[in-house]
Motif scaffolding. Structure first.
Motif, PDB file in Angstrom:
ATOM      1  N   ILE A   1       0.845  -1.187   0.000  1.00 38.13           N
ATOM      2  CA  ILE A   1       0.000   0.000   0.000  1.00 38.13           C
ATOM      3  C   ILE A   1       0.880   1.236   0.000  1.00 38.13           C
ATOM      4  N   ASP A   2       0.662   2.096  -0.983  1.00 33.66           N
ATOM      5  CA  ASP A   2       1.438   3.328  -1.070  1.00 33.66           C
ATOM      6  C   ASP A   2       0.775   4.418  -0.213  1.00 33.66           C
ATOM      7  N   LEU A   3       1.373   5.605  -0.214  1.00 33.04           N
ATOM      8  CA  LEU A   3       0.867   6.701   0.613  1.00 33.04           C
ATOM      9  C   LEU A   3      -0.569   7.059   0.244  1.00 33.04           C
ATOM     10  N   GLU A   4      -0.880   7.095  -1.025  1.00 30.22           N
ATOM     11  CA  GLU A   4      -2.240   7.424  -1.457  1.00 30.22           C
ATOM     12  C   GLU A   4      -3.243   6.382  -0.942  1.00 30.22           C
ATOM     13  N   GLY A   5      -2.886   5.124  -1.009  1.00 32.33           N
ATOM     14  CA  GLY A   5      -3.745   4.053  -0.503  1.00 32.33           C
ATOM     15  C   GLY A   5      -3.924   4.148   0.998  1.00 32.33           C
ATOM     16  N   PHE A   6      -2.831   4.433   1.702  1.00 36.70           N
ATOM     17  CA  PHE A   6      -2.916   4.594   3.149  1.00 36.70           C
ATOM     18  C   PHE A   6      -3.831   5.756   3.505  1.00 36.70           C
ATOM     19  N   ASN A   7      -3.725   6.849   2.746  1.00 28.71           N
ATOM     20  CA  ASN A   7      -4.598   7.999   2.988  1.00 28.71           C
ATOM     21  C   ASN A   7      -6.062   7.636   2.779  1.00 28.71           C
ATOM     22  N   LYS A   8      -6.360   6.819   1.773  1.00 27.18           N
ATOM     23  CA  LYS A   8      -7.738   6.386   1.527  1.00 27.18           C
ATOM     24  C   LYS A   8      -8.270   5.564   2.705  1.00 27.18           C
ATOM     25  N   ILE A   9      -7.448   4.652   3.182  1.00 24.54           N
ATOM     26  CA  ILE A   9      -7.859   3.818   4.311  1.00 24.54           C
ATOM     27  C   ILE A   9      -8.064   4.675   5.553  1.00 24.54           C
ATOM     28  N   ALA A  10      -7.105   5.544   5.833  1.00 19.32           N
ATOM     29  CA  ALA A  10      -7.207   6.416   7.010  1.00 19.32           C
ATOM     30  C   ALA A  10      -8.428   7.317   6.906  1.00 19.32           C
ATOM     31  N   LEU A  11      -8.673   7.867   5.734  1.00 24.36           N
ATOM     32  CA  LEU A  11      -9.828   8.739   5.537  1.00 24.36           C
ATOM     33  C   LEU A  11     -11.129   7.987   5.778  1.00 24.36           C
ATOM     34  N   HIS A  12     -11.205   6.750   5.315  1.00 20.73           N
ATOM     35  CA  HIS A  12     -12.410   5.949   5.534  1.00 20.73           C
ATOM     36  C   HIS A  12     -12.724   5.845   7.030  1.00 20.73           C
ATOM     37  N   PHE A  13     -11.716   5.509   7.818  1.00 19.96           N
ATOM     38  CA  PHE A  13     -11.947   5.334   9.251  1.00 19.96           C
ATOM     39  C   PHE A  13     -12.087   6.662   9.984  1.00 19.96           C
ATOM     40  N   LEU A  14     -11.401   7.703   9.521  1.00 22.06           N
ATOM     41  CA  LEU A  14     -11.571   9.029  10.124  1.00 22.06           C
ATOM     42  C   LEU A  14     -13.003   9.531   9.926  1.00 22.06           C
ATOM     43  N   LEU A  15     -13.521   9.371   8.721  1.00 21.24           N
ATOM     44  CA  LEU A  15     -14.895   9.795   8.449  1.00 21.24           C
ATOM     45  C   LEU A  15     -15.900   8.953   9.236  1.00 21.24           C
ATOM     46  N   LYS A  16     -15.638   7.669   9.326  1.00 23.03           N
ATOM     47  CA  LYS A  16     -16.518   6.786  10.092  1.00 23.03           C
ATOM     48  C   LYS A  16     -16.537   7.192  11.565  1.00 23.03           C
ATOM     49  N   GLN A  17     -15.367   7.496  12.121  1.00 22.40           N
ATOM     50  CA  GLN A  17     -15.283   7.916  13.517  1.00 22.40           C
ATOM     51  C   GLN A  17     -15.976   9.260  13.721  1.00 22.40           C
ATOM     52  N   ALA A  18     -15.778  10.194  12.789  1.00 23.01           N
ATOM     53  CA  ALA A  18     -16.427  11.508  12.892  1.00 23.01           C
ATOM     54  C   ALA A  18     -17.937  11.359  12.849  1.00 23.01           C
TER      55      ALA A  18
END
Length: 105
Positions: free
Chosen positions: A63-80
């Motif tokens: 997983i590259d940086l862009e992929g990691f950002n997508k995964i992190a964003l998914h969980f950040l939005l879910k938590q928000a």
């Protein structure tokens, strides 16, 4: 202000990613640990995490940086969303809130 918060979040994600990255990517097994470094109090559904990783890392090559950002964003939005919805019905009024002797005019 919003730009500053976004920039700081992006910088944090980049730092966490770069700490674990080898040759520009990380292994799928590292993602949960990396997410926990950013938000130690989070809990993750292992099946959901595996599904998201599978979507981002279709070839299984890392997983590259862009992929990691997508995964992190998914969980950040879910938590928000979870934090926001936690008290969504707090001010809702129902018929049970009134004494039964109340007559409707």
């Amino acid at each position: 202000m919003e730009y500053k918060v976004r920039k700081e979040s992006q910088t944090l994600m980049e730092k966490v990613f770069n700490k674990h990255a080898r040759k520009g990517s990380v292994k799928a097994e590292q993602i949960t640990d990396m997410m926990m470094q950013m938000q130690p109090d989070w809990t993750f559904d292992t099946q959901e995490m595996a599904n998201i990783i599978g979507v981002v890392d279709r070839k299984g090559t890392g997983i590259d940086l862009e992929g990691f950002n997508k995964i992190a964003l998914h969980f950040l939005l879910k938590q928000a969303k979870h934090d926001q919805d936690q008290f969504i019905h707090k001010h809702e009024i129902g018929s049970a809130d009134f004494p039964s002797e109340t007559t409707v005019i």
